[in-house]
Motif scaffolding. Structure first.
Motif, PDB file in Angstrom:
ATOM      1  N   THR A 169      56.850  39.525 114.910  1.00 46.72           N
ATOM      2  CA  THR A 169      58.074  40.324 115.058  1.00 46.72           C
ATOM      3  C   THR A 169      57.878  41.760 114.584  1.00 46.72           C
ATOM      4  N   GLU A 197      60.743  35.291 110.158  1.00 47.05           N
ATOM      5  CA  GLU A 197      60.676  35.696 111.560  1.00 47.05           C
ATOM      6  C   GLU A 197      61.792  35.101 112.402  1.00 47.05           C
ATOM      7  N   ASP A 198      62.369  33.975 111.977  1.00 46.40           N
ATOM      8  CA  ASP A 198      63.450  33.346 112.735  1.00 46.40           C
ATOM      9  C   ASP A 198      64.815  33.582 112.100  1.00 46.40           C
ATOM     10  N   SER A 199      64.922  34.552 111.204  1.00 46.13           N
ATOM     11  CA  SER A 199      66.183  34.800 110.513  1.00 46.13           C
ATOM     12  C   SER A 199      67.127  35.636 111.362  1.00 46.13           C
ATOM     13  N   GLN A 200      68.418  35.537 111.074  1.00 46.52           N
ATOM     14  CA  GLN A 200      69.416  36.346 111.766  1.00 46.52           C
ATOM     15  C   GLN A 200      69.316  37.815 111.372  1.00 46.52           C
TER      16      GLN A 200
END
Length: 455
Positions: free
Chosen positions: A132, A182-185
């Motif tokens: 990201t 990397e998968d956070s809001q």
């Protein structure tokens, strides 16, 4: 006519001539022809007994507005407009050394932007790894060279350059120092809002540091719309180039997809940010006439769309789904409406009286305002039921920001249509509200990650 009045008249004509020659639609010979016509009318009026000052004002008024004259010459010599899109300078055959220098410097900034996106690869950060990193830093890669280009072009003072550099540094720290998964809001919100925050920093550079000037902020709004048009055109051309590159290399047995994906597309996109800005600056008077055309085409269409949408919501009685994808669609729709409003305001003559198109715009703003209230009600209900998250809070805040703008815009528009308020009030409201957008974008970038534990 006395000597003093004659000198004053010549000064007025010189100012008029200078303004006319700044119109790129008109050649110098055209300006001379119009000046001769103006002088003939002034002579007739002074011989009839008018003072030279009065004769000048009446003669100019009878000739029509300068914009109308420019458009008339553009219609008669339409081939000039196409030449001006690709040629630099008043004389296409002999561009000035200053224009050539500006072109070469623009190319240098564009090259820096193109190579900058590849610099992280030297430290092992690859585009192919799915990291990201590039999404989080896209605004920095794209807009730092553009801000630097305007800093050079506007000859900014060192203090202003220092402020711009500090803001970009803050953005870089926020994008890379926070421990966001990397998968956070919050990482998605940061990737979306950082370019918005930095674009308004570019606005400070574009205005030459004179950000408090309403007219300069409106110039930046106009530039934003024109820049978007050029960038899309360049992107469309780049898409055709990419397709031909992949196709022709495949025809001879070579796979060009890696080169296209890691070099041509990212480097070309970063360079296009600067090139589009240069095109707007170099050909501003040619493209500016697209503003009223675009707004007059799309404003009625979006008005009808929103009215139908609102009617469908009422008829179905199902309300608005508050899933993230649906909220994004509604927010984008409201942003497009706001963009149409800003672009229309930037292209409008503030002194012109209210007309039918202004009433259509009022209907567009009011309909968007009602939809925004419905979206806010849906978001509030969802938060009440399930609690706050980064996405829901961001959506709530953005819709509140839009609600405030649309509400006061509707009130000012209504006052203007009814003849109770000047159009300048609406124009100043929109330019000054840019500060609110900037503040909210920075809040999401800097405050939201730690507020929501980087989740």
């Amino acid at each position: 006519m006395t000597v003093d009045s004659g000198n004053e008249l010549e000064q007025q004509i010189a100012e008029w001539r200078a303004y006319m020659r700044r119109r790129r639609e008109l050649h110098s010979t055209d300006a001379e022809e119009l000046e001769d016509h103006l002088r003939d009318r002034i002579t007739e009026l002074t011989e009839a007994g008018l003072h030279p000052d009065e004769a000048f004002l009446i003669a100019v008024k009878r000739m029509g507005s300068l914009d109308e004259l420019s458009r008339e010459f553009a219609r008669e010599h339409s081939e000039r407009l196409w030449k001006q899109l690709v040629l630099t300078g008043d004389d296409a055959a002999a561009p000035s050394s200053g224009n050539r220098r500006e072109l070469f410097i623009m190319i240098a900034f564009a090259a820096v932007a193109a190579l900058g996106i590849k610099a992280p690869a030297l430290f092992g950060v690859s585009m192919e790894g799915g990291s990201t990193f590039y999404a989080r830093n896209l605004g920095l890669f794209a807009l730092a060279p553009l801000a630097a280009y305007f800093a050079w072009r506007r000859r900014l003072a060192p203090a202003v350059i220092g402020v711009l550099a500090a803001l970009f540094a803050v953005g870089a720290v926020a994008a890379n120092a926070f421990p966001m998964a990397e998968d956070s809001q919050t990482i998605v919100l940061s990737a979306i809002h950082l370019p918005i925050a930095l674009w308004l920093v570019v606005g400070v550079a574009y205005t030459g540091g004179d950000w408090l000037n309403d007219r300069r902020r409106m110039d930046f709004i106009r530039f934003t719309g024109e820049w978007f048009i050029y960038f899309v055109l360049i992107a469309l051309g780049g898409g055709v180039l990419t397709a031909f590159t992949v196709g022709t290399f495949s025809a001879i047995g070579l796979d060009a997809e890696t080169f296209v994906g890691t070099w041509l597309v990212p480097c070309g996109a970063m360079a296009a940010v600067v090139v589009a800005a240069w095109l707007v600056e170099a050909k501003q008077s040619v493209i500016e006439n697209m503003a009223p055309v675009l707004t007059r085409v799309f404003t009625p269409l979006f008005t009808v769309t929103l009215v139908v949408l609102l009617g469908a919501i009422v008829w179905s009685s199902s309300g608005i789904d508050v899933e993230r994808d649906v909220l994004i669609i509604f927010d984008l729709l409201l942003v497009v409406v706001l963009g149409l409003l800003l672009y229309a305001i930037s292209a409008r003559d503030p002194a012109a009286p209210a007309g039918v198109f202004d009433k259509v715009q009022l209907a567009l703003v009011v309909t968007a305002l009602v939809i925004d209230v419905l979206v806010l009600a849906a978001i509030t209900g969802r938060i009440t039921e399930f609690g706050f998250t980064a996405n829901k809070t961001a959506a709530l805040g953005e819709n509140l920001v839009l609600l405030a703008n649309l509400s006061w815009s509707a009130w000012l528009f209504l006052g203007f249509v009814r003849g109770q308020l000047p159009f300048g009030r609406l124009e100043r409201w929109q330019t000054r509200y840019l500060v609110v957008y900037a503040a909210w974008a920075w809040i999401v970038v800097l405050v939201f990650p730690p507020l929501f534990s980087f989740a």
